[in-house]
Design a protein around this motif. Structure first.
Motif, mmCIF file in Angstrom:
data_model
loop_
_atom_site.group_PDB
_atom_site.id
_atom_site.type_symbol
_atom_site.label_atom_id
_atom_site.label_comp_id
_atom_site.label_asym_id
_atom_site.label_seq_id
_atom_site.Cartn_x
_atom_site.Cartn_y
_atom_site.Cartn_z
ATOM 1 N N ALA A 66 47.615 45.098 45.123
ATOM 2 C CA ALA A 66 46.534 44.116 45.188
ATOM 3 C C ALA A 66 45.281 44.666 45.863
ATOM 4 O O ALA A 66 44.179 44.188 45.612
ATOM 5 C CB ALA A 66 47.013 42.863 45.909
ATOM 6 N N GLU A 67 45.441 45.680 46.717
ATOM 7 C CA GLU A 67 44.272 46.239 47.401
ATOM 8 C C GLU A 67 43.282 46.857 46.408
ATOM 9 O O GLU A 67 42.070 46.769 46.586
ATOM 10 C CB GLU A 67 44.697 47.278 48.441
ATOM 11 C CG GLU A 67 43.536 47.766 49.280
ATOM 12 C CD GLU A 67 43.940 48.831 50.290
ATOM 13 O OE1 GLU A 67 43.026 49.529 50.770
ATOM 14 O OE2 GLU A 67 45.139 48.966 50.598
ATOM 15 N N GLY A 68 43.797 47.467 45.346
ATOM 16 C CA GLY A 68 42.924 48.036 44.324
ATOM 17 C C GLY A 68 42.092 46.960 43.651
ATOM 18 O O GLY A 68 40.881 47.107 43.490
ATOM 19 N N GLU A 69 42.727 45.867 43.272
ATOM 20 C CA GLU A 69 41.989 44.783 42.630
ATOM 21 C C GLU A 69 41.017 44.129 43.611
ATOM 22 O O GLU A 69 39.906 43.766 43.234
ATOM 23 C CB GLU A 69 42.933 43.739 42.043
ATOM 24 C CG GLU A 69 42.184 42.788 41.146
ATOM 25 C CD GLU A 69 43.068 41.961 40.241
ATOM 26 O OE1 GLU A 69 42.585 40.896 39.824
ATOM 27 O OE2 GLU A 69 44.206 42.362 39.946
ATOM 28 N N ALA A 70 41.395 44.019 44.874
ATOM 29 C CA ALA A 70 40.494 43.442 45.881
ATOM 30 C C ALA A 70 39.234 44.291 46.024
ATOM 31 O O ALA A 70 38.131 43.758 46.171
ATOM 32 C CB ALA A 70 41.210 43.320 47.221
ATOM 33 N N ARG A 71 39.381 45.591 45.940
ATOM 34 C CA ARG A 71 38.217 46.469 46.034
ATOM 35 C C ARG A 71 37.288 46.249 44.830
ATOM 36 O O ARG A 71 36.078 46.184 44.976
ATOM 37 C CB ARG A 71 38.662 47.926 46.115
ATOM 38 C CG ARG A 71 37.505 48.843 46.458
ATOM 39 C CD ARG A 71 37.937 50.243 46.723
ATOM 40 N NE ARG A 71 38.641 50.353 47.995
ATOM 41 C CZ ARG A 71 39.227 51.462 48.407
ATOM 42 N NH1 ARG A 71 39.220 52.537 47.654
ATOM 43 N NH2 ARG A 71 39.836 51.500 49.568
ATOM 44 N N PRO B 245 43.324 52.164 45.402
ATOM 45 C CA PRO B 245 44.527 51.843 46.178
ATOM 46 C C PRO B 245 45.576 51.142 45.311
ATOM 47 O O PRO B 245 45.251 50.458 44.341
ATOM 48 C CB PRO B 245 44.012 50.892 47.267
ATOM 49 C CG PRO B 245 42.547 51.133 47.338
ATOM 50 C CD PRO B 245 42.130 51.530 45.958
#
Length: 140
Positions: free
Chosen positions: A21-26, A18
């Motif tokens: 920030a959603e990519g890093e959260a994943r 994603p």
């Protein structure tokens, strides 16, 4: 516990990352904020960038898990990553323009795990095999 981590880990690299920030959260579900990869300090954001670059170079990414071994502080996985090169690929030999060819890359990851997160990665991938399959090099 290890099998669940392995499934989450492999999906990070095979499913679209994603944006923002959603990519890093994943990635935070598997990786520590700071870690090492083959002895080099990395941040989690660096891994997210690597995953995005991988996904820009390849389509149809699929991982075939061959082996999984767990100790109290290590997880070792052997797998084959099946790909089709549909975007430019940065290699030790330079940038390889899209070939459209499929390849199967044998890889071994030795992962140090602390508090459920990966803190160190030693990765061994058959890069020569990949470059041969993509016809970037020829073995005689």
């Amino acid at each position: 516990m290890s099998h669940e981590l392995v499934q989450r880990l492999l999906s990070l690299w095979t499913e679209p990352v994603p944006a923002g920030a959603e990519g890093e959260a994943r990635f935070a579900t598997c990786y520590a904020e700071q870690l090492t990869v083959n002895g080099v300090p990395f941040g989690r954001a660096d891994l997210v960038a690597r995953a995005r670059a991988l996904q820009a170079s390849y389509s149809g990414i699929r991982c075939e898990l061959l082996e999984e071994v767990e100790t109290p502080d290590r997880l070792v996985i052997g797998f084959v990553m099946h790909v089709r090169q549909t975007g430019p690929l940065t290699t030790p030999l330079g940038v390889l323009e899209p070939t459209g060819r499929s390849a199967a890359v044998r890889t071994i990851d030795i992962l140090a795990v602390r508090d459920g997160l990966i803190t160190d990665i030693t990765v061994v991938a058959d890069e020569l095999g990949l470059l041969t399959q993509l016809e970037a090099v020829r073995l005689t």
